[in-house]
Scaffold this active site. Structure first.
Site, PDB file in Angstrom:
ATOM      1  N   ASP A  22       0.849  -1.198   0.000  1.00  0.00           N
ATOM      2  CA  ASP A  22       0.000   0.000   0.000  1.00  0.00           C
ATOM      3  C   ASP A  22       0.881   1.243   0.000  1.00  0.00           C
ATOM      4  O   ASP A  22       1.563   1.530   0.985  1.00  0.00           O
ATOM      5  CB  ASP A  22      -0.906  -0.031   1.235  1.00  0.00           C
ATOM      6  CG  ASP A  22      -1.690   1.254   1.429  1.00  0.00           C
ATOM      7  OD1 ASP A  22      -1.884   1.986   0.437  1.00  0.00           O
ATOM      8  OD2 ASP A  22      -2.102   1.523   2.578  1.00  0.00           O
ATOM      9  N   ASN A  24      -0.217   4.457  -0.482  1.00  0.00           N
ATOM     10  CA  ASN A  24      -0.837   5.722  -0.053  1.00  0.00           C
ATOM     11  C   ASN A  24      -1.446   5.678   1.344  1.00  0.00           C
ATOM     12  O   ASN A  24      -2.099   6.637   1.775  1.00  0.00           O
ATOM     13  CB  ASN A  24      -1.896   6.179  -1.069  1.00  0.00           C
ATOM     14  CG  ASN A  24      -3.084   5.215  -1.155  1.00  0.00           C
ATOM     15  OD1 ASN A  24      -3.149   4.226  -0.425  1.00  0.00           O
ATOM     16  ND2 ASN A  24      -4.007   5.505  -2.056  1.00  0.00           N
ATOM     17  N   ASP A  26      -3.925   3.925   2.747  1.00  0.00           N
ATOM     18  CA  ASP A  26      -5.362   3.737   3.003  1.00  0.00           C
ATOM     19  C   ASP A  26      -5.700   2.316   3.427  1.00  0.00           C
ATOM     20  O   ASP A  26      -6.878   1.985   3.601  1.00  0.00           O
ATOM     21  CB  ASP A  26      -6.185   4.145   1.778  1.00  0.00           C
ATOM     22  CG  ASP A  26      -5.956   3.243   0.564  1.00  0.00           C
ATOM     23  OD1 ASP A  26      -5.083   2.338   0.627  1.00  0.00           O
ATOM     24  OD2 ASP A  26      -6.652   3.443  -0.459  1.00  0.00           O
ATOM     25  N   ASP A  30      -2.013  -1.216  -3.797  1.00  0.00           N
ATOM     26  CA  ASP A  30      -2.353  -0.451  -4.999  1.00  0.00           C
ATOM     27  C   ASP A  30      -1.272  -0.586  -6.067  1.00  0.00           C
ATOM     28  O   ASP A  30      -0.218  -1.203  -5.847  1.00  0.00           O
ATOM     29  CB  ASP A  30      -2.583   1.016  -4.637  1.00  0.00           C
ATOM     30  CG  ASP A  30      -1.510   1.574  -3.705  1.00  0.00           C
ATOM     31  OD1 ASP A  30      -0.314   1.324  -3.960  1.00  0.00           O
ATOM     32  OD2 ASP A  30      -1.862   2.247  -2.715  1.00  0.00           O
ATOM     33  N   ASP A  99      -5.608 -10.486 -15.227  1.00  0.00           N
ATOM     34  CA  ASP A  99      -6.675 -11.440 -14.955  1.00  0.00           C
ATOM     35  C   ASP A  99      -7.876 -11.025 -15.800  1.00  0.00           C
ATOM     36  O   ASP A  99      -8.285  -9.862 -15.780  1.00  0.00           O
ATOM     37  CB  ASP A  99      -7.051 -11.405 -13.478  1.00  0.00           C
ATOM     38  CG  ASP A  99      -7.326 -12.788 -12.913  1.00  0.00           C
ATOM     39  OD1 ASP A  99      -7.961 -13.579 -13.625  1.00  0.00           O
ATOM     40  OD2 ASP A  99      -6.909 -13.060 -11.782  1.00  0.00           O
ATOM     41  N   ASP A 200     -10.162 -16.461 -16.051  1.00  0.00           N
ATOM     42  CA  ASP A 200     -10.864 -16.909 -14.860  1.00  0.00           C
ATOM     43  C   ASP A 200     -12.081 -17.757 -15.213  1.00  0.00           C
ATOM     44  O   ASP A 200     -12.867 -17.390 -16.099  1.00  0.00           O
ATOM     45  CB  ASP A 200     -11.314 -15.673 -14.063  1.00  0.00           C
ATOM     46  CG  ASP A 200     -12.085 -16.023 -12.811  1.00  0.00           C
ATOM     47  OD1 ASP A 200     -11.438 -16.470 -11.850  1.00  0.00           O
ATOM     48  OD2 ASP A 200     -13.317 -15.850 -12.800  1.00  0.00           O
ATOM     49  N   GLU A 257      -7.939 -21.057 -16.186  1.00  0.00           N
ATOM     50  CA  GLU A 257      -8.445 -21.721 -14.982  1.00  0.00           C
ATOM     51  C   GLU A 257      -9.556 -22.633 -15.464  1.00  0.00           C
ATOM     52  O   GLU A 257     -10.672 -22.186 -15.725  1.00  0.00           O
ATOM     53  CB  GLU A 257      -8.969 -20.699 -13.969  1.00  0.00           C
ATOM     54  CG  GLU A 257      -9.421 -21.360 -12.682  1.00  0.00           C
ATOM     55  CD  GLU A 257     -10.215 -20.437 -11.773  1.00  0.00           C
ATOM     56  OE1 GLU A 257     -10.153 -20.630 -10.547  1.00  0.00           O
ATOM     57  OE2 GLU A 257     -10.905 -19.531 -12.279  1.00  0.00           O
ATOM     58  N   HIS A 332      -4.356 -17.267  -5.002  1.00  0.00           N
ATOM     59  CA  HIS A 332      -5.245 -16.467  -4.149  1.00  0.00           C
ATOM     60  C   HIS A 332      -6.483 -17.231  -3.704  1.00  0.00           C
ATOM     61  O   HIS A 332      -7.243 -16.732  -2.856  1.00  0.00           O
ATOM     62  CB  HIS A 332      -5.671 -15.209  -4.913  1.00  0.00           C
ATOM     63  CG  HIS A 332      -6.477 -15.510  -6.136  1.00  0.00           C
ATOM     64  ND1 HIS A 332      -5.950 -16.137  -7.241  1.00  0.00           N
ATOM     65  CD2 HIS A 332      -7.779 -15.292  -6.427  1.00  0.00           C
ATOM     66  CE1 HIS A 332      -6.897 -16.291  -8.152  1.00  0.00           C
ATOM     67  NE2 HIS A 332      -8.016 -15.787  -7.685  1.00  0.00           N
ATOM     68  N   ASP A 333      -6.705 -18.423  -4.259  1.00  0.00           N
ATOM     69  CA  ASP A 333      -7.880 -19.223  -3.903  1.00  0.00           C
ATOM     70  C   ASP A 333      -7.531 -20.446  -3.061  1.00  0.00           C
ATOM     71  O   ASP A 333      -8.410 -21.247  -2.750  1.00  0.00           O
ATOM     72  CB  ASP A 333      -8.590 -19.714  -5.175  1.00  0.00           C
ATOM     73  CG  ASP A 333      -9.371 -18.621  -5.879  1.00  0.00           C
ATOM     74  OD1 ASP A 333      -9.763 -17.652  -5.208  1.00  0.00           O
ATOM     75  OD2 ASP A 333      -9.580 -18.737  -7.101  1.00  0.00           O
TER      76      ASP A 333
END
Length: 560
Positions: A22, A24, A26, A30, A99, A200, A257, A332-333
């Site tokens: 990150d 910035n 928040d 990003d 993706d 995907d 995928e 990520h899954d």
């Protein structure tokens, strides 16, 4: 002239932008954060980045519900940031693949907004919209995330199909106008200079004609959507048109995928001569514990290293020399691989480095998921309130509905949640693991004080150092051509809890031995080995042609 298959000499680094870095403050990773960390990725040795979705999205499924394919979501930055990322990566010899989510879009996409306003109009035909039957859904398909795959359009007797969440209406690929819109968008991104796409849920594009019901497979009276929507006959024709109108005209990396592929259809997807994609992910050995078409987390089975070996070897033998896989042990899954593949006694440096070598040297293009290279681990949150992932909450509620206690359901979540892989990247031992100066969108794994990239970069015997060594061996050594072009053959298959294979090319052979057990073993080789390229115990233990393999040892040697 045959297009250059540059991706055969690639190592891909997968970034889940929300959790990477990150810039910035928040609390959300990003694009500027990724730009700042490009040198880290270059130094690791990866030469491709797979970027999980950064398009405009209401984030019901963390970006896999796209509201505008042409613009970057403000949570991740600006369109100009994306252009800069592509340019800065290129300066470092790194290509970006995006993706691409085109089985469905967001219910906030302008196409769907127009379809809801006029279900029988032209945009209604971009989706699967049907009238209900006696006030009920058009069929009994169950969404992958649980519940009916049909959602009513408020104020009408129409329903729309969503294989995933109700905020992800499925796109109707039978509609030519819809396909043309998608081809235009894909070519626009390729014109911007990206190197390809990860596609995907791509084997769900084709639905069975008529969308029929099937006998229920659960107490809810519903049936898995797989029966009528997964890898249906005719999908290859759709995908070949897609390829020929877009990425097939260029030197791109495309990875599918592709749930539901069968041995009969595999090569048509991954053939080096005329495959629909450059490669597909080989997932048969990624979730051995889950069974059945619905993948309920409570419907589990025990597995052993022998099961892992069987699946790994059978898929690679199926592909042979004619096909190509994207190989991975994390994404990520999936849960973190150290916790997923190894028993407690193997969740250490030796187990982590053995797993790394096991897959990084296979025939195919390896994918390293962010944090995997430093040995990041699962994070067992104490409360469901700490979990963000929509599928995690659906699985938890499903377990409760089927009689599991809250404690039992939470334990299943801790083992399988996709949030295990989505905790913020652990850069250093400062507050929030150096990921953000703000409040992280997802809690940081508390083990970051002793497990982080800064610490491992200073350690010659770290998991990170081992990953760099293996990637260097694959891409920048005298063995690189053998590893990228050579054949694959199982070795010492009869040895229990041993995954061993040979990579051969032009008269040379590498032998990879992975001891998948917490006990030592002795193995008599067919011949005394030649040069030892790597061993995670530093010194291999040989007596003539007999090798002593210690717990979770990996040995990589030239076979004389």
């Amino acid at each position: 002239m045959e297009k250059e298959k540059w991706w055969k000499k690639a190592v891909v680094y997968q970034i889940y932008p929300r959790s990477f870095y990150d810039a910035n403050g928040d609390g959300i990773g990003d694009l500027r954060g990724i730009i700042e960390k490009l040198d880290y990725i270059r130094d690791l040795g990866a030469n491709v980045i797979w970027l999980c979705p950064v398009y405009k999205s209401p984030m019901d499924d963390n970006g896999y519900d796209i509201a505008d394919y042409y613009h970057i979501d403000e949570a991740f930055g600006t369109d100009e940031d994306m252009d800069e990322l592509i340019a800065e990566a290129k300066k470092r010899g790194i290509r970006i693949i995006m993706d691409l989510v085109v089985n469905h879009c967001s219910d906030e996409h302008k196409w769907f907004q127009k379809a809801k306003a006029d279900p029988e109009g032209p945009y209604g035909k971009y989706f699967y919209i049907k009238k209900g039957i006696d006030g009920k859904a058009p069929n009994n398909w169950r969404s992958i995330f649980g519940g009916s795959a049909w959602e009513p359009i408020e104020g009408t007797d129409y329903y729309y199909l969503h294989i995933f969440t109700k905020k992800q209406p499925d796109l109707n690929w039978e509609n030519k106008e819809l396909r043309e819109e998608i081809y235009k968008m894909v070519n626009w991104w390729l014109d911007k200079g990206i190197g390809g796409f990860r596609l995907d849920a791509i084997t769900y594009l084709k639905k069975e004609a008529g969308l029929p019901s099937y006998p229920a497979d659960g107490e809810d009276g519903l049936v898995s959507v797989a029966h009528g929507a997964l890898n249906q006959p005719g999908i290859e024709a759709l995908l070949r048109e897609f390829r020929d109108r877009t990425y097939g005209r260029r030197e791109t990396l495309t990875v599918g995928e592709t749930a539901g592929l069968t041995p009969e259809t595999l090569l048509s997807f991954i053939s080096l001569e005329d495959g629909v994609f450059s490669m597909v992910f080989e997932f048969s050995w990624c979730q051995l514990e889950l069974k059945g078409p619905n993948y309920f987390w409570y419907d589990r089975q025990e597995w052993t290293p022998e099961d892992l070996k069987r699946e790994l070897f059978s898929s690679h033998e199926m592909a042979g020399d004619r096909g190509w896989f994207g190989v991975c042990t994390e994404n990520h899954d999936q849960p973190r691989s150290i916790d997923h593949y190894l028993p407690r006694e193997g969740r250490n440096y030796y187990g982590a480095t053995m797993l790394a070598s096991m897959y990084l040297l296979l025939r195919g293009t390896p994918y390293v998921y962010q944090g995997q290279e430093i040995g990041m681990r699962n994070c067992a949150y104490a409360s469901m309130d700490d979990y963000n992932d929509v599928s995690t909450h659906n699985q938890y509620n499903r377990a409760l509905a089927d009689g599991f206690s809250p404690e039992e359901a939470l334990r299943l979540v801790q083992l399988e949640s996709r949030d295990n892989a989505r905790t913020p990247f652990q850069w250093d031992d400062t507050e929030n693991a150096g990921f953000t100066t703000g409040k992280p969108w997802l809690k940081v794994n508390p083990n970051y004080t002793g497990l982080n990239a800064a610490q491992e970069e200073r350690d010659e015997d770290s998991v990170l150092t081992w990953y760099k060594k293996m990637i260097g061996l694959r891409l920048h050594s005298q063995w690189s051509e053998l590893i990228s072009e050579g054949t694959f053959a199982p070795a010492y298959r009869e040895e229990k809890n041993l995954i061993a294979y040979r990579r051969s090319f032009e008269g040379k052979t590498l032998l990879v031995l992975c001891n998948m057990q917490p006990e030592e073993r002795e193995l008599t080789l067919v011949a005394a080995p030649g040069q030892v390229l790597a061993d995670n115990y530093k010194e291999a233990a040989f007596t003539g042609n007999t090798v002593r393999l210690r717990p979770y040892e990996v040995l990589i040697a030239e076979e004389a």
